[in-house]
Write a protein that holds these residues in place. Sequence first.
Motif, PDB file in Angstrom:
ATOM      1  N   ALA A 148       0.830  -1.198   0.000  1.00 47.09           N
ATOM      2  CA  ALA A 148       0.000   0.000   0.000  1.00 47.09           C
ATOM      3  C   ALA A 148       0.869   1.255   0.000  1.00 47.09           C
ATOM      4  O   ALA A 148       1.854   1.345   0.726  1.00 47.09           O
ATOM      5  N   GLY A 149       0.473   2.176  -0.846  1.00 44.36           N
ATOM      6  CA  GLY A 149       1.167   3.458  -0.912  1.00 44.36           C
ATOM      7  C   GLY A 149       0.255   4.430  -1.620  1.00 44.36           C
ATOM      8  O   GLY A 149      -0.704   4.016  -2.283  1.00 44.36           O
ATOM      9  N   SER A 150       0.488   5.700  -1.469  1.00 50.36           N
ATOM     10  CA  SER A 150      -0.384   6.646  -2.167  1.00 50.36           C
ATOM     11  C   SER A 150       0.414   7.842  -2.643  1.00 50.36           C
ATOM     12  O   SER A 150       1.520   8.102  -2.163  1.00 50.36           O
ATOM     13  N   GLU A 151      -0.176   8.524  -3.603  1.00 54.60           N
ATOM     14  CA  GLU A 151       0.505   9.661  -4.198  1.00 54.60           C
ATOM     15  C   GLU A 151      -0.538  10.658  -4.663  1.00 54.60           C
ATOM     16  O   GLU A 151      -1.621  10.274  -5.101  1.00 54.60           O
ATOM     17  N   LEU A 152      -0.226  11.943  -4.555  1.00 58.33           N
ATOM     18  CA  LEU A 152      -1.150  12.975  -5.044  1.00 58.33           C
ATOM     19  C   LEU A 152      -0.799  13.290  -6.484  1.00 58.33           C
ATOM     20  O   LEU A 152       0.354  13.563  -6.802  1.00 58.33           O
ATOM     21  N   ILE A 153      -1.810  13.249  -7.331  1.00 59.12           N
ATOM     22  CA  ILE A 153      -1.595  13.504  -8.756  1.00 59.12           C
ATOM     23  C   ILE A 153      -2.401  14.736  -9.142  1.00 59.12           C
ATOM     24  O   ILE A 153      -3.581  14.847  -8.819  1.00 59.12           O
ATOM     25  N   LYS A 154      -1.749  15.655  -9.849  1.00 67.20           N
ATOM     26  CA  LYS A 154      -2.447  16.852 -10.305  1.00 67.20           C
ATOM     27  C   LYS A 154      -3.199  16.501 -11.585  1.00 67.20           C
ATOM     28  O   LYS A 154      -2.611  15.980 -12.537  1.00 67.20           O
ATOM     29  N   LEU A 155      -4.483  16.795 -11.571  1.00 66.45           N
ATOM     30  CA  LEU A 155      -5.324  16.422 -12.703  1.00 66.45           C
ATOM     31  C   LEU A 155      -5.188  17.437 -13.827  1.00 66.45           C
ATOM     32  O   LEU A 155      -5.208  18.647 -13.611  1.00 66.45           O
ATOM     33  N   THR A 156      -5.077  16.940 -15.045  1.00 68.43           N
ATOM     34  CA  THR A 156      -5.112  17.811 -16.228  1.00 68.43           C
ATOM     35  C   THR A 156      -6.244  17.320 -17.125  1.00 68.43           C
ATOM     36  O   THR A 156      -6.799  16.248 -16.894  1.00 68.43           O
TER      37      THR A 156
END
Lengths: 484, 238
Positions: A433-441
Amino acid sequence: MFYISYIASELRRRKGRTLLTALGLAVGVGLVVAVSALSAGLDDAQDEVLEPLTGVGTDISVTRPIDAKGGFESLSKRERRQLQDENGDARIGLTNQGDPGDKFTTTSFLATTQLSFPASEVDEVASLDGVKSVAAGLTLNATTVSGTVPEDGGQDQPGVPSGGGGPPDNIDFKSTSVSGVDQAQKSLGAISAAQVSKGNWFSQGDSREAIVNTSYANRQGIEVGDTVMVKGKRLKVVGLATSPLGGQASDIYMKLDQLQQLADRKDRVNTLYVRADSADAVGAVSREIEQTFASSEVTDAQDLADRVGGSLQDAKDLAGKLGTALTIVALLAAFLIASLLTLSSVTKRTRELGTLKAIGWPQRKVVRQVTGEALAQGALGGVLGAAIGVGAAALITAVGPELKATVAEATQASGPGGGPPPGGGFGQGAVQAGSELIKLTAPVDAPLLLLAIGLALLGGLVAGSVGGLRAARLRPADALRHID
Amino acid sequence: MTLIKLNAVTKIYGEGATGVSAVDGVELRIDDGEFLAIVGPSGSGKTTMLQLLGALDRPTSGEVLFESTDMARMSDSELARLRSTTLGFIFQQFNLIPTLTARQNVEAALAPRGLPAAQRHGRAGHLLGQVGLAPRADHLPTQLSGGEQQRVAIARALANEPRVLLADEPTGNLDTTTGEEIMGLLQELWRSSGLTIVLVTHDRAIAAAAPRMVRMRDGRIEGDGPSEPVSAVREEAV
């Protein structure tokens, strides 16, 4: 052509109606563009999440795990024997470490539930159709036990604490995951050269070198140029590697042949990293490997994609379901509005259309006129809609909402010692388990804009057909009697 | 020579008991080059008669013969071609297309013939010149007076050099002076071109401009003969 100038005059001089119809279509197709761009942006975001995982260059990883969820006792005799073969030196006889009071340090390499197989399987897999290249890897847990031989020595201690009541106070256990990497394969294996964030890739010679996972290096205070110890051998740290999102990268990477030698596993590997000829071939190659190598577990990028969750996945699901429904409803509404406005226009222009018939316009030309006007409004709506869609997409990109992507843990048993399962993940150690913030385009491309204009033209055609049918049915005498 | 002949023509609107007979068993013969006025009070069936003569409607029964061809048996496209090449229409409301200029309105009548743009443009300008509207050719109908609009309508009706001009209350929306000007224009056209003109009006003073007058009442012809002199009509009105 008079027909064209007549259409142009109608559109120019009936601005209100033209704009209303075009806007109706524009909102519909604008929504299509925006939702499609958003959907493409979500795909890109997911690719971005997966990229570090797939970026190691691996399409498929092959392991041979034993399902030990129920613990060692639940395994069959054959499985137990296989596991004991793989983890044969897991039991440490403290009496062998010296006299009571002597200090000792000993390292064992455990494969836990990952069974090894001959390195020759690399060639067998490489010979399969659709396989571009194959690299072998060996991922093991190096368990180092150190301390002082106890006075009442003689009790063998398990290599890992869960085996029997825990170690004595004067014994230390240290577990480090180590992966052997074929240094000639810079872009395929447990780690790729692209992941080295500091320092260099392995040299091609025999020098003892290690690349250390950044998070492990941070915990241990290791820098490039330092040395790390693996089973009493000094390895020079030549590089630091960044682990992928959710990927439990091994702590230390070293040259495969050196690890095989240290772990006494000559010509044995426990993970194959496979690259397919193309993305389309991945599925077929996976199936072929599963059929050819019994009891092998094959993991591909789709398995990883299935484990991506969080708000990114929620947004993707929403865009996939609600977005599609919204698009269909918006388009239908736009088509309906355009059709109703065209019908209303035909009704208002009944006398005009009757006059055209009276002065000798054949029915098909009257219908063509009405349809042409609606098509022109559709084209205008398409351009406006494309602009609205591009604007909405640009707004989404400018605002750049952040979505959380979570990669769930692989459904795989952990080792008997409770540590992370070595191997079995994708290109790395186990994916946890891991997470990441992704900027939406919201990217918009030319085919999408063409689709938008095409849909608006279709809307115009539908509206024109409805209006044209009404115009065709007008009898000139009745039309001329019509009171505006 | 007989150009149009109506044999027992009946036109009923609606069906069964609710049907209304707008034209009832009419017999009429119109010679080539004739100028006749159909007069009658409102609801007498004169506009329906004009629409039957102009192939805008089909009779419920009877024959409408144009040079011996029964228009009722012609297809819609044949009727459209007949209207385009042989007939010209003038309406009480002018019926100009509001989004087109005067010139474009005239060109609209030429459009079905597929003429090249320059030829169409030139012919429209020439016709507008004939009705005295050359300087107003690029004006929209809303920028023209009633009389000017009707002149544009006349130019449009003449665009395809028709053999018959059908005018439905052409002065009905005009003041007396303008109405007289329009009637003067029609008379001049008739004299100079040998055009057949059928004029529908409720105004007998206007009808007096035509040499022949057909009087209608309740869908039937109740009189057909030479027009009364304008002075006699005016005296009667007084």
